[in-house]
Design an enzyme around this catalytic site. Structure first.
Site, PDB file in Angstrom:
ATOM      1  N   THR A  82       2.533  -1.500  -1.005  1.00  0.00           N
ATOM      2  CA  THR A  82       2.481  -0.683   0.174  1.00  0.00           C
ATOM      3  C   THR A  82       3.046  -1.653   1.408  1.00  0.00           C
ATOM      4  OG1 THR A  82       0.263  -1.882   0.488  1.00  0.00           O
ATOM      5  CG2 THR A  82       0.400   0.364  -0.528  1.00  0.00           C
ATOM      6  N   ASP A  83       3.217  -3.020   0.899  1.00  0.00           N
ATOM      7  CA  ASP A  83       3.405  -3.820   2.300  1.00  0.00           C
ATOM      8  C   ASP A  83       4.880  -3.608   2.668  1.00  0.00           C
ATOM      9  OD1 ASP A  83       1.027  -5.179   1.970  1.00  0.00           O
ATOM     10  OD2 ASP A  83       1.758  -6.937   1.010  1.00  0.00           O
TER      11      ASP A  83
ATOM     12  N   THR B 115       0.642  -3.399  -5.948  1.00  0.00           N
ATOM     13  CA  THR B 115      -0.794  -3.382  -6.317  1.00  0.00           C
ATOM     14  C   THR B 115      -1.093  -2.396  -7.208  1.00  0.00           C
ATOM     15  OG1 THR B 115      -1.402  -4.277  -4.066  1.00  0.00           O
ATOM     16  CG2 THR B 115      -2.959  -3.026  -5.155  1.00  0.00           C
TER      17      THR B 115
ATOM     18  N   SER C 291       5.769  -6.362  -3.245  1.00  0.00           N
ATOM     19  CA  SER C 291       6.759  -6.011  -2.259  1.00  0.00           C
ATOM     20  C   SER C 291       7.087  -6.826  -1.050  1.00  0.00           C
ATOM     21  CB  SER C 291       6.427  -4.301  -1.836  1.00  0.00           C
ATOM     22  OG  SER C 291       5.580  -4.500  -0.933  1.00  0.00           O
TER      23      SER C 291
END
Ligand code: SIN
Length: 324
Positions: free
Chosen positions: A95-96, A15, A62
């Protein structure tokens, strides 16, 4: 002649490099759409912190990160760290699955030059995007002398975290990355470490165990809900799993009707690890030798990576260290 540190900015997508059609859109965007020069252009003052060289490795969301990507990333980071003219590496990431990549790198990279991951919850195109400040602070941390020999670090939302400690704790909030068990290691602005990182597992995977590898042994996670069918275990093994992590209720509590399936896995030399569905706390090591081994402090995603690496390296000593 500049005395600023030389850092490599390795980009993987996420992101932080995301772009939406509207600046008000924080959910419907394409992750990894922007190249490193666009990321840098959005952060005035970076050039006063360090001399940056860019390496655009991946442009992915990710959620699509795989073990093969981790191995490629590891090789790139090792390559840059070995260069005498590179003083540290900053990695942008989604971030995932940030906690998985950070944990993998933490286990594979001996402490030394700073390696700092950063990410963002809002796409670069959003009003009040968090990526530019996170990138600025990640570079500031990587450029700081105190960041050497701290293991892999994660800088987001003003905090410095140990890469080994982080989990994603919220689907949308700006402070979605946290270290619930140990808290942040320090503050990103001004750079200040409150306490040193725990380094007992940092770089514990011998480099030669992964040299030339393009894949890791398959390890599946099975989420065990009330009444889940133990046949899932045999099915995963039939599909090629070399190890299984069970996300179990409570303190890694194996339902009685799963014992038989666990015994069958053991008879086939398939490693089974008891982790937990619970967000906080350890799975205690049990005295009952018929129970699968406990994950200790590792949640299912981290236990899976530890087991993949233990299987790849093939040493019982490493397993004991990983699941301490
Ligand atoms: C991703 O993980 O690549 C998308 C979500 C995010 O970065 O927050």
């Amino acid at each position: 002649m500049s005395t600023l540190p030389h850092l490599t900015l390795l980009t993987t997508g996420g992101t932080i490099a995301g772009q939406a059609a509207s600046s008000a859109d924080t959910t419907g965007y394409t992750a990894g759409a922007l190249d490193p020069s666009a990321l840098i252009a959005a952060v005035p003052g970076l050039g006063e912190l360090a001399q940056l060289q860019c390496d655009s490795l991946l442009s992915i969301d990710s959620k699509d990160m795989c073990p093969a990507h981790w191995l490629t990333l590891l090789a790139r980071v090792q390559h840059h760290l070995a260069r005498p003219d590179c003083d540290g590496v900053v990695i942008t990431h989604g971030t995932d699955t940030l906690e998985e990549t950070a944990w993998f790198l933490h286990l594979c990279l001996p402490p030394g030059k700073p390696v700092v991951l950063t990410a963002a919850m809002r796409p670069a195109s959003a009003l009040s995007a968090d990526g530019p400040m996170n990138l600025y602070q990640a570079v500031a941390v990587a450029a700081h002398a105190a960041s050497a020999n701290q293991g892999v670090l994660v800088v987001v939302n003003g905090h410095i975290f140990a890469g080994a400690d982080i989990v994603k704790t919220d689907t949308q909030a700006l402070d979605a990355i946290d270290a619930p068990a140990r808290g942040p290691l320090g503050a990103a602005q001004p750079v200040q470490f409150y306490h040193p990182a725990a380094l007992t597992q940092a770089g514990c995977v011998p480099a030669d165990a992964l040299a030339g590898q393009t894949e890791l042994p398959r390890v599946d996670i099975l989420y065990v809900a009330a009444g889940s069918d133990p046949d899932l275990l045999a099915a995963a093994i039939e599909r090629g799993a070399k190890g299984i992590v069970l996300a179990l209720p409570g303190n890694g509590s194996l339902p009685a009707n799963w014992q038989c399936a666990a015994d069958a896995a053991r008879a086939r030399a398939i490693a089974v690890i008891r982790s937990t569905r619970v967000a906080h706390g350890r799975v205690a090591h049990a005295t009952d030798t018929m129970l699968p081994a406990a994950s200790g402090a590792l949640n299912p995603a981290k236990a899976r990576i530890a087991l993949m690496l233990a299987l790849a390296a093939g040493t019982p000593e490493l397993s004991a260290r990983l699941f301490a």
